[in-house]
Design an enzyme around this catalytic site. Structure first.
Site, mmCIF file in Angstrom:
data_model
loop_
_atom_site.group_PDB
_atom_site.id
_atom_site.type_symbol
_atom_site.label_atom_id
_atom_site.label_comp_id
_atom_site.label_asym_id
_atom_site.label_seq_id
_atom_site.Cartn_x
_atom_site.Cartn_y
_atom_site.Cartn_z
ATOM 1 C CE LYS A 279 -3.735 -1.540 1.784
ATOM 2 N NZ LYS A 279 -3.818 -1.794 3.175
ATOM 3 C CD1 TRP B 177 -1.432 3.134 8.160
ATOM 4 C CD2 TRP B 177 0.293 3.596 6.803
ATOM 5 N NE1 TRP B 177 -0.762 1.963 7.925
ATOM 6 C CE2 TRP B 177 0.309 2.220 7.098
ATOM 7 C CE3 TRP B 177 1.274 4.111 5.961
ATOM 8 C CZ2 TRP B 177 1.267 1.362 6.578
ATOM 9 C CZ3 TRP B 177 2.237 3.257 5.445
ATOM 10 C CH2 TRP B 177 2.224 1.885 5.754
ATOM 11 C CG ASP C 278 1.051 6.785 0.914
ATOM 12 O OD1 ASP C 278 1.301 5.971 -0.002
ATOM 13 O OD2 ASP C 278 0.803 6.425 2.088
HETATM 14 N N1 KET Z 1 0.019 4.052 2.600
HETATM 15 C C1 KET Z 1 -1.164 4.029 3.229
HETATM 16 C C2 KET Z 1 -1.939 5.288 3.330
HETATM 17 C C3 KET Z 1 -1.641 2.823 3.761
HETATM 18 O O1 KET Z 1 -2.807 2.835 4.357
HETATM 19 C C4 KET Z 1 -0.871 1.636 3.639
HETATM 20 C C5 KET Z 1 -1.328 0.383 4.241
HETATM 21 C C6 KET Z 1 0.338 1.720 2.953
HETATM 22 C C7 KET Z 1 0.764 2.935 2.452
HETATM 23 C C8 KET Z 1 1.238 0.532 2.774
HETATM 24 O O2 KET Z 1 0.901 -0.254 1.727
HETATM 25 P P1 KET Z 1 1.700 -1.627 1.443
HETATM 26 O O3 KET Z 1 1.623 -1.762 -0.032
HETATM 27 O O4 KET Z 1 0.976 -2.684 2.183
HETATM 28 O O5 KET Z 1 3.097 -1.433 1.928
HETATM 29 N N2 KET Z 1 -2.186 0.341 5.162
HETATM 30 C C9 KET Z 1 -2.840 -0.810 5.786
HETATM 31 C C10 KET Z 1 -1.968 -1.953 6.092
HETATM 32 C C11 KET Z 1 -0.836 -1.685 7.043
HETATM 33 O O6 KET Z 1 -0.994 -1.011 8.053
HETATM 34 O O7 KET Z 1 0.246 -2.209 6.752
HETATM 35 C C12 KET Z 1 -3.659 -0.337 6.991
HETATM 36 O O8 KET Z 1 -3.637 0.861 7.324
HETATM 37 O O9 KET Z 1 -4.355 -1.156 7.584
#
Ligand code: KET
Length: 400
Positions: free
Chosen positions: A246, A130, A211
């Site tokens: 999600k 990511w 993660d």
């Molecule tokens: N870890 C991973 C692997 C991940 O893909 C995301 C979010 C997060 C943590 C962050 O989660 P949050 O609860 O929103 O802080 N990924 C998506 C959104 C982004 O980029 O912010 C994405 O990869 O599209």
């Protein structure tokens, strides 16, 4: 005063979201950011969450501060979900858990904690990972390196090389791993591979940092957390961040958690204290509303059951979209390999599309995928599928 401030180049994921929203074309599909859309192309409000919203509206509680570590019932429910209700580590009270500002906040607080108490440590993330992993750790002053992961030739895992690299790391290096639904490749380790990797992590005194942003989107809520439980069983100390963005469809409420598994209750208490101190330094205390919603759902057996069924529905819809896109593309381009669409798991597929091909999809067809070639399968539905498949086939045909 601010003349020397350089322009922000923008974030590779969030800037595509902005461009999508500004796109006035009728036929467009957002397959860039990790957002789950339902069959009607809407970001769902889960039924279980809707019921919690109504309950909370009736209670009309005060909007007081939460403690630095977050809401107690939320943290408890989160632990049960991440570690399993019969976890020996939970029974022995040796897990320090804080509520976090999304999964991102958990990663950042984890990075702050590691930087302070393992000052020279570096983190190793998968190649690719990511995009924001690098940014979050580097922002906390932790050096970031990569270990081999994805093999574009086989569209599989470079497991041997990954293991060899990790085996060569100095003790107390941090190894960032995703337990399931790997972002961006959709390729996960098998249980046998996890067992081998965990043995290396344990023997070499490394610090695993798991993660988990997509629990329930791969094989199931319990199944996707299997590596977390396997690390506990192996007696390893580690960190795990989790996100509810999600699987609760609560992106903007910023709900997640950071848990640190330690050998005993005394260490867990001291770690918890330092996590609280890190929170106070950075943002003082976490937000209230999302934690109320999630704890209302998870602490009520009927609502918790309803939520688990809704997660299963989202998972099954993603799997169906994977099959449908594969069928359509195979019909348009016979002989080209599209099996990756159904072997990869979670929200994302790694299509092998190049940056210019992703640009062409977006500019000519209104289909938004990341320039890395990552496609969010959870943005497909029966209405946009035909258009997306046609656009992808057109771009791929032009390649040959
Ligand atoms: N870890 C991973 C692997 C991940 O893909 C995301 C979010 C997060 C943590 C962050 O989660 P949050 O609860 O929103 O802080 N990924 C998506 C959104 C982004 O980029 O912010 C994405 O990869 O599209």
């Amino acid at each position: 005063m601010f003349a020397h401030i350089p322009a922000y180049a923008g974030d590779p994921i969030l800037s595509l979201m902005e461009a999508y929203q500004a796109d006035s074309r009728r036929q467009k599909a957002n397959l860039s950011i990790g957002l789950y859309y339902d069959d009607d192309g809407r970001i769902p409000v889960l039924g279980s969450v809707g019921a919690a919203v109504l309950q909370l509206a009736e209670q009309h509680g005060p909007h007081t501060y939460l403690p630095m570590e977050g809401m107690a019932p939320y943290r408890h429910a989160l632990q049960q979900l991440v570690f399993g209700s019969d976890s020996p580590a939970l029974k022995e009270k040796r897990v320090a858990t804080i509520q976090s500002v999304g999964g991102s906040g958990a990663l950042r607080i984890g990075a702050e904690f590691l930087k302070l108490y393992f000052p020279g440590c570096a983190v190793w993330i998968s190649d690719p990972s990511w995009e924001n992993h690098q940014v979050l750790f580097a922002g906390a002053g932790v050096a970031v390196h990569t270990y081999p992961y994805y093999d574009p030739q086989t569209n599989g895992l470079r497991f041997g090389e990954m293991l060899a690299t990790i085996r060569g790391l100095p003790a107390r290096s941090v190894v960032l791993l995703q337990p399931s639904c790997h972002n961006p490749t959709g390729i996960d380790l098998s249980r046998e591979q996890w067992a081998e990797l965990i043995e290396v992590l344990r023997q070499h005194g490394l610090i695993p940092f798991l993660d988990m942003a997509y629990q329930g989107f791969g094989h199931g809520l319990e199944e996707d957390a299997w590596p977390v439980r396997a690390l506990v069983d192996a007696g390893v100390s580690f960190l795990v961040s989790n996100s509810f963005s999600k699987n609760f469809s609560l992106y903007g409420e910023r709900c997640g958690g950071l848990s640190v598994v330690t050998p005993n209750e005394d260490e867990a208490n001291r770690v918890l204290g330092q996590l609280k101190a890190a929170v106070r330094r950075v943002y003082s205390s976490p937000p209230l509303h999302g934690a109320r919603l999630i704890s209302t759902v998870l602490c009520d057996p009927a609502l918790a059951g309803q939520w688990a069924a809704e997660v299963a529905q989202m998972r099954e819809r993603i799997a169906r979209m994977r099959r449908s896109l594969r069928e359509r593309l195979e019909a348009s381009l016979p002989g080209a390999p599209f099996d990756y669409l159904t072997t990869q798991r979670g929200m994302f597929s790694y299509t092998g599309l190049s940056g210019p091909e992703a640009d062409c999809l977006r500019e000519a067809h209104g289909v938004y995928v990341l320039r890395s070639g990552r496609l969010c399968v959870a943005g497909l539905n029966d209405t946009n599928l035909e258009h997306v498949a046609h656009a992808m086939a057109t771009v791929l045909r032009a390649r040959c």
